[in-house]
Design a protein around this motif. Structure first.
Motif, PDB file in Angstrom:
ATOM      1  N   ARG A   1      31.479  72.879 -24.925  1.00  0.00           N
ATOM      2  CA  ARG A   1      32.196  71.905 -24.092  1.00  0.00           C
ATOM      3  C   ARG A   1      31.236  70.959 -23.392  1.00  0.00           C
ATOM      4  O   ARG A   1      31.524  69.768 -23.220  1.00  0.00           O
ATOM      5  CB  ARG A   1      33.067  72.641 -23.070  1.00  0.00           C
ATOM      6  CG  ARG A   1      34.226  73.395 -23.699  1.00  0.00           C
ATOM      7  CD  ARG A   1      35.139  74.010 -22.656  1.00  0.00           C
ATOM      8  NE  ARG A   1      36.198  74.765 -23.306  1.00  0.00           N
ATOM      9  CZ  ARG A   1      36.348  76.082 -23.261  1.00  0.00           C
ATOM     10  NH1 ARG A   1      35.474  76.819 -22.552  1.00  0.00           N
ATOM     11  NH2 ARG A   1      37.332  76.687 -23.889  1.00  0.00           N
TER      12      ARG A   1
ATOM     13  N   THR B   1      37.422  70.232 -21.215  1.00  0.00           N
ATOM     14  CA  THR B   1      36.307  70.604 -20.338  1.00  0.00           C
ATOM     15  C   THR B   1      36.738  70.824 -18.886  1.00  0.00           C
ATOM     16  O   THR B   1      35.897  70.935 -18.008  1.00  0.00           O
ATOM     17  CB  THR B   1      35.205  69.532 -20.396  1.00  0.00           C
ATOM     18  OG1 THR B   1      35.744  68.254 -20.022  1.00  0.00           O
ATOM     19  CG2 THR B   1      34.611  69.434 -21.791  1.00  0.00           C
TER      20      THR B   1
ATOM     21  N   ARG C   1      31.276  66.913 -23.804  1.00  0.00           N
ATOM     22  CA  ARG C   1      31.381  66.057 -22.612  1.00  0.00           C
ATOM     23  C   ARG C   1      30.258  65.024 -22.600  1.00  0.00           C
ATOM     24  O   ARG C   1      30.437  63.889 -22.143  1.00  0.00           O
ATOM     25  CB  ARG C   1      31.335  66.933 -21.360  1.00  0.00           C
ATOM     26  CG  ARG C   1      31.767  66.202 -20.092  1.00  0.00           C
ATOM     27  CD  ARG C   1      31.829  67.149 -18.913  1.00  0.00           C
ATOM     28  NE  ARG C   1      32.197  66.425 -17.710  1.00  0.00           N
ATOM     29  CZ  ARG C   1      33.438  66.271 -17.265  1.00  0.00           C
ATOM     30  NH1 ARG C   1      34.440  66.808 -17.923  1.00  0.00           N
ATOM     31  NH2 ARG C   1      33.690  65.585 -16.169  1.00  0.00           N
TER      32      ARG C   1
END
Length: 652
Positions: A308, A596, A312
């Protein structure tokens, strides 16, 4: 003057009414006795349990009376007594429940002969400890079960005696190496499971007191330093992760100070422990911590949060590498199939045949990832024509089923857990036509959550009005129209919040269809001028919808019109969403933002609500819908509407 025939008819009617009243009164007394029987067993009061059971000789649900009577002295019950119950009620949900109970007891006693006889008959096979005992039984016969155990042993807080015994036996037979045991210690530390950590470290001749201190009092453990031995180093590294929950800075300082004493892998483990906690709070340094964790053996959560973090950052190469390193079972999850395809497409600047194959592998799923994958293949959400409606005879067959009758009886008693268990047990063996009939039967009996559950199991003849019902639309439609709210979104949220159970009550006190908290209800009532509001009004359909819809509208306004942000705020609270949003420095694809978000519950909630809303829009509007368009992008606070539109347009 009243004729004789009319007098006789009236007398018969009065007698029938008196008989019905007496029978109804008797039924209520029996229901009360049954509830007291159930409560007595839960309080381990065998004498009272027998007292109430004796008064229920002709009760409507004899299998449960017998179950509770047996459970009141279960540990002292003979095998013959238990086998007799299982024979009498074989094939029922409560027999499978009792077999589950017995397997746990047989495993605890290490009665492997009877355990091995009964375990294959356990239909649901959904108990972690029973699974551990199953491996322990096989291990006692000299079988190698290490790989299966590694895949199973991933949740220390739920281990219990069975899984703890399995770990000890794996250690004694050397099927688990020291590294396997250290992985269990770290996992227990990560999940705040002090008991399993203590039991496992003893197998390594380590100090159970030090590992307990590392988990329960991490600041104290950090102050003592890394120590000299392997078990002291491991306890210190657990403390680094635990302390990072409250102060990442403190953990970083402690780890840096200890680096000279640690091996390269131990240093990487320390950084991975910090990186995990940094991921939960979206700390700016998260990516750097993950970079320094290279070479660490990662837990399931650590793998996922490293991935994640990469998405991101838009680091598609690292995302692919991280997914490739995941255990096979995790890699096969639709979440990571989808994101692997996204990463490959980003690197290739397009959907290659390999990417399309990944999307196709999950595109028939009717959930969040299935819809996103289908859109990549050019298929938007549309509602298929329903099959032929169930006939009265098909519905009557469902109504005649003893299992469904038990379910309805439990729902009438407000024993939703038992009612749901009975309903789900029956549903699992139905064909398509029977599922449609059962869903309609649930609708007719106002059990809309079971209607949805049942309808979702159809594949060929799906009726989407059963899957996505819109009850109380006479209240909802004018309310959403007045507020200018998207009705599909509101119904999507209700479907996730309460599954249309009007008297639904959460563990924190939220009530009704829209699960409104009492404090929220009072605040919204004051804002909209509802001066006579009292907490009991939250279970009134009209008031619940009025307050819930107004609150959704207020949250939506505070989130600049983003349904994604407003949905997350409805679940996690506006304050947390403002904090998560403040981490943005530029617009972000909403799928990345959702993936996220720090809370598992909120991530799942938003995915489900937005998927629901897309289906509802397709139903209401009668045309295909795009989930991706509904999600859009998430922007930092302060973006103008024009900037948001430009960002959304450029992201397509």
């Amino acid at each position: 003057m009243i004729s004789k025939s009319k007098w006789i008819a009236g007398a018969l009617l009065a007698a029938a009414c008196l008989t019905a009243f007496a029978q109804d009164g008797d039924t209520r007394k029996e229901d009360d006795a049954f509830l007291l029987l159930r409560d007595s067993v839960r309080r381990d009061d065998a004498s009272k349990a027998e007292f109430y059971a004796a008064r229920l000789a002709n009760y409507a649900i004899p299998s449960y009376v017998d179950y509770y009577r047996l459970k009141s002295h279960f540990r002292d019950a003979s095998a013959a007594e238990i086998l007799d119950f299982l024979k009498r009620y074989e094939g029922s949900a409560i027999a499978d429940r009792l077999r589950n109970d017995w397997l746990l007891e047989l495993g605890r006693k290490r009665d492997w002969a009877m355990f091995d006889q009964q375990q294959p008959l356990f239909v649901l096979d959904d108990d972690l400890q029973v699974k551990c005992y199953t491996l322990l039984s096989r291990l006692s016969k000299g079988q190698n079960v290490a790989n299966e155990a590694r895949a199973l042993l991933v949740n220390p807080p739920n281990y219990g005696e069975g899984c703890g015994a399995l770990i000890a036996a794996l250690s004694q037979t050397r099927q688990f190496s020291a590294e396997d045991l250290w992985a269990q210690v770290r996992l227990a530390g990560e999940m705040n499971a002090t008991g399993p950590a203590r039991r496992t470290i003893i197998l390594l001749n380590g100090s159970d007191k030090k590992i307990a201190q590392a988990i329960d009092l991490p600041a104290v453990a950090l102050a003592k330093g890394a120590g000299q031995t392997k078990d002291e180093h491991e306890a210190f590294l657990v403390a680094v992760g635990r302390a990072a929950k409250t102060s990442i800075k403190l953990s970083v300082l402690a780890l840096k100070k200890a680096l000279p004493k640690l091996t390269p892998q131990e240093r990487a483990i320390g950084w991975a422990n910090i990186a995990l906690q940094a991921s939960y709070v979206i700390a700016p340094e998260t990516s750097e911590y993950w970079r320094q964790s290279s070479g660490a053996p990662l837990s399931i959560d650590q793998f996922q949060w490293k991935a994640r973090s990469a998405m991101r950052d838009g680091d598609w190469s690292l995302l692919r590498q991280t997914i490739a390193a995941m255990p096979a079972s995790l890699r096969a999850d639709p979440t990571w199939i989808y994101w692997n395809a996204r990463a490959m497409a980003a690197e290739a600047r397009g959907n290659t045949p390999e990417v399309l194959a990944l999307y196709r592998s999950i595109a028939d799923r009717q959930d969040y990832y299935g819809l996103l994958a289908a859109e990549e293949l050019g298929r938007n959400v549309s509602i298929p024509a329903p099959g032929a409606p169930p006939t009265p005879a098909e519905i009557a067959a469902i109504a005649a089923s003893p299992g469904f009758q038990r379910a309805l009886k439990f729902f009438d008693l407000r024993l939703r857990f038992e009612g749901t268990r009975e309903w789900n047990w029956e549903v699992r063996r139905l064909n398509e036509r029977e599922l449609i009939a059962a869903a309609e039967y649930a609708r007719q009996n106002h059990i809309l959550d079971r209607m949805v559950y049942t309808a979702e199991r159809t594949r060929v003849q799906a009726d989407y009005t059963h899957r996505y019902p819109a009850p109380h639309d006479d209240i909802m439609a004018p309310t959403t129209r007045t507020l200018g709210l998207d009705r599909a979104w509101v119904y999507g949220l209700i479907r996730q919040e309460s599954r249309f159970i009007m008297n639904a009550q959460s563990s924190v006190g939220a009530s009704g269809l829209m699960q409104v908290m009492p404090s929220t209800g009072r605040w919204v009532a004051k804002k909209i001028g509802l001066t006579d509001f009292v907490q009991d009004m939250l279970t009134d359909v009209r008031t619940n919808i009025l307050l819930g819809a107004n609150y959704m509208n207020m949250v939506l306004g505070s989130m600049d019109g983003s349904q994604v942000l407003a949905t997350a705020a409805y679940n996690a609270g506006p304050g947390r969403l403002r904090s998560w949003r403040s981490s943005l420095t530029k617009p972000m694809d909403a799928t990345v933002f959702i993936e996220t978000m720090p809370y598992y519950e909120t991530r799942s909630y938003v995915k489900n609500v937005m998927t629901n809303a897309t289906y509802y829009a397709a139903l209401f509007e009668g045309k295909p819908q795009s989930l991706k368009a509904r999600l859009g992008v998430v922007t930092p606070k302060g973006y103008t509407q024009q900037e948001q539109q430009q960002t959304t347009f450029s992201s397509r």
